[in-house]
Design an enzyme around this catalytic site. Structure first.
Site, PDB file in Angstrom:
ATOM      1  N   SER A  85       0.877  -1.167   0.000  1.00 20.29           N
ATOM      2  CA  SER A  85       0.000   0.000   0.000  1.00 20.29           C
ATOM      3  C   SER A  85       0.913   1.215   0.000  1.00 20.29           C
ATOM      4  CB  SER A  85      -0.892   0.003   1.240  1.00 20.29           C
ATOM      5  OG  SER A  85      -1.504   1.274   1.381  1.00 20.29           O
ATOM      6  N   ARG A  86       0.866   1.987  -1.056  1.00 20.39           N
ATOM      7  CA  ARG A  86       1.788   3.130  -1.155  1.00 20.39           C
ATOM      8  C   ARG A  86       1.416   4.224  -0.169  1.00 20.39           C
ATOM      9  NH1 ARG A  86       3.464   3.538  -7.568  1.00 20.39           N
ATOM     10  NH2 ARG A  86       2.532   1.579  -8.182  1.00 20.39           N
ATOM     11  N   VAL A  87       0.217   4.189   0.332  1.00 19.08           N
ATOM     12  CA  VAL A  87      -0.183   5.179   1.337  1.00 19.08           C
ATOM     13  C   VAL A  87       0.383   4.781   2.686  1.00 19.08           C
ATOM     14  CG1 VAL A  87      -2.179   6.157   2.527  1.00 19.08           C
ATOM     15  CG2 VAL A  87      -2.219   5.861   0.060  1.00 19.08           C
TER      16      VAL A  87
END
Lengths: 134, 503
Positions: free
Chosen positions: B367-369
């Protein structure tokens, strides 16, 4: 070399467009001779269909479709064509649609002239409704 | 009577003064029709993506979308059945760029790709229309993703958290549980004030019926709309469905609400677009897809965003689904969508067949967040979970050789086994934040080390029941506050120890 019906039709269209219309008979005769010499006379129906499509795409189909609520006389037909400034020599196809109530639709190439009674009544209805709310 | 006379007089004046001019309009003529595409001559002033109305000889009016504007003809894709269209039929430009009805009345309904109802529950009354194609929100109208969206799935919320406004791809082979992850996420939004939209593209209608039935049973249809373009509908409808769903999601987002939208799946969407493009004689590129297939998905997914307070503060979280073939994530469409989204959840067939469900490969999922999209309590408790699992996999391979291992390694192996077991979860059984926090705390804190790995799943179920019935105030506090403190830790420890004494 084999040519498709589309190619024959395009060639015919280009030839017919480039010379005056009074020479059209000569063009057609020459064209038929070429089809005979190429032994593709059997393709004439598909060539005609392709030619008609080319005329339609270029807005040059000499055909008018007139739709009325009932059959109309030749005088009325000519009067309608005259009022819309359409050449009276075009081929006229008449369709009868009783649901129209009255008036006439005229389709000439890609222009549609709506002279139907239904449309006029709808416009009048709109005007009356608009004025009644004032 | 006097008033009636006045009305009649007024009407008479209107009728006498009525002048009508001849109406002339530019129309087109159908040249050819087949495979859902018609070629039309004329329509010189037509705009791209304008709706075209074709009137058949029987008076039936059929709508289509102008996609190819060529020098002497227009390529129009037909919505629905094209069987009654014939050469020579008249086509009119409607002047409308494609738009769909939107509104609160859409909630709880099953609709087609043009958002007209197909569930037999009557007409949807709404007067608001949104364009199907719309430019995505600009940079300055956005807010960074910072608020979590709970999927209710432990493995995802702990290791691959999703935030509101994020695009998180669900990718995997067929029958690996991709739709199941999406549906569980929708079910978990109950009571969260989040609207859900499930867009089914090219799916079997029987599968969608099963899904809608499950959503009804779980009470999820109270906040969900299902947009269905089944496998028997035309490629045009399959192409439109995700954009119509996005238009509906934007309606809620612009009102300041949070929305979750699932696109199931974009692989079939790309195939429908390929079919349409080939029939429109657009030049094929790699794998016969048209050159703008990346733009097809990027402009769709960019419409999912989180808006700043000045623009209402609403968000659209997207869960697009992609089906891979034989686990190949380096194929054309999967790599396109991976590069567009803010992370992916990778589901593996091997894990699924081994019984690890959801079959999430934590190593390849990201998850890049990141933890900005995670509740504080889960962030604290599951911070090292992904690393622990990676270490366990390494040690597991090493221990498979049968060599003796030291006590520390053995403890890590046992802990890892239990971690893998508790990350398994049943379908349609999403867990709350409190339930996730308690079980992760129990395993990572070593409280489950003396529980047999084969029975820990049942042990976990009992723990959840025990906690909600005997320590309901703790569960409520965790679900409400979502933060960890020493007091919360002590109370969780006490709950677990009481339960262990009981069993």
């Amino acid at each position: 070399m084999k040519y498709s019906s589309q190619q024959y039709a395009e060639a015919l269209y280009k030839s017919a467009s480039s010379i005056p219309s009074k020479n059209n008979d000569e063009i057609v005769e020459n064209f038929i001779e070429i089809l005979k010499s190429h032994e593709v006379l059997y393709k004439y129906k598909s060539i005609l269909k392709a030619y008609r499509t080319i005329l339609m795409k270029n807005n040059k189909l000499p055909e008018v479709i007139m739709t009325c609520a009932s059959d109309i006389s030749n005088e009325v037909k000519e009067e309608v064509l005259g009022a819309l400034e359409i050449d009276k020599k075009v081929k006229l196809r008449l369709r009868v649609d009783k649901k129209m109530i009255g008036g006439v639709f005229v389709k000439y190439n890609n222009r549609l002239f709506d002279l139907s009674l239904a449309r006029r009544l709808a416009r009048l209805n709109g005007r009356l409704l608009a004025s009644s709310t004032k | 009577m006097a008033q009636a006379d006045r009305i009649i007089e007024r009407l008479s004046k209107e009728i006498e003064g009525f002048k009508d001019d001849v109406s002339a309009e530019n129309v087109g003529t159908v040249l050819e029709v087949g495979d859902g595409i018609t070629k039309i001559a004329g329509l010189d002033d037509l705009a791209s993506s304008e709706i075209v109305e074709i009137e058949t000889k029987d008076g039936e009016k059929i709508l289509g979308l102008a996609l190819n504007l060529e020098e002497d003809e227009v390529g129009v894709v037909i919505f629905g059945s094209y069987k009654n269209i014939a050469e020579g039929d008249v086509a009119r430009a409607t002047g409308r760029i494609l738009s769909v009805p939107v509104g609160d009345a859409m909630i709880g309904r099953t609709v087609d790709a043009l958002l007209t109802p197909i569930d037999g529950k009557g007409e949807i009354k709404t007067d608001k229309m949104n364009p199907v194609e719309k430019v995505a929100p600009g940079v300055m109208t956005r807010e960074p993703v910072g608020e979590p969206l709970q999927t209710g799935i432990k493995a995802i919320d702990a290791m691959v958290p999703v935030g509101r406004g994020q695009r998180e791809l669900i990718i995997g082979d067929r029958q690996t549980g991709k739709s199941a992850v999406a549906i569980d996420t929708i079910i978990n939004q109950k009571g969260q004030n989040i609207k859900c939209i499930y867009v089914a593209i090219g799916q079997r209608e029987s599968k969608i019926r099963k899904i809608t039935k499950k959503l009804e049973e779980a009470g999820a249809m109270e906040y969900t709309t299902v947009v269905l373009a089944g496998s028997s509908t035309s490629a045009a409808m399959n192409f439109l469905a995700p954009y119509s769903g996005a238009a509906l999601s934007e309606y809620f987002m612009e009102k300041g609400e949070d929305v979750l939208i699932v696109y199931d799946d974009l692989s079939k969407h790309a195939m429908s677009y390929r079919q349409m493009s080939l029939l429109l004689k657009r030049p094929p590129g790699r794998e016969a897809y048209p050159g703008d297939v990346f733009y097809l998905h990027s402009r769709l997914l960019e419409r999912s965003a989180r808006l700043n307070e000045a623009n209402g503060g609403g968000s659209v979280t997207a869960l697009p689904i992609i089906e891979t073939q034989a686990g190949d994530v380096s194929a054309y469409i999967p790599t396109n969508v991976i590069s567009i989204t803010d992370g992916q959840i990778y589901l593996e067939s091997d894990l699924f067949n081994k019984g690890i469900r959801p079959a999430i490969n934590a190593g390849l999922s990201v998850s890049r967040v990141g933890s900005s999209a995670q509740t504080k309590i889960i962030k604290k408790l599951a911070g090292t979970l992904r690393l622990d699992l990676a270490q366990y996999r390494e040690l597991e391979a090493f221990a498979a050789f049968g060599s003796d291992v030291d006590a520390d390694t053995k403890q890590k192996l046992e802990r890892g086994k239990r971690t893998v077991e508790i990350l398994k979860q049943g379908q349609y059984e999403p867990l709350s934040v409190a339930e996730q926090a308690i079980i992760i705390f129990a395993v990572t804190g070593g409280f489950a080390d003396d529980i047999d790995a084969d029975t820990i799943v049942d042990w976990e179920k009992g723990l959840h029941k025990f906690a909600s019935s005997n320590h309901g105030e703790l569960v409520d506090e965790i679900n409400r506050e979502k933060i960890i403190s020493d007091d919360i830790k002590d109370r969780m420890k006490q709950t677990i120890e009481e339960y262990k004494e009981m069993v």
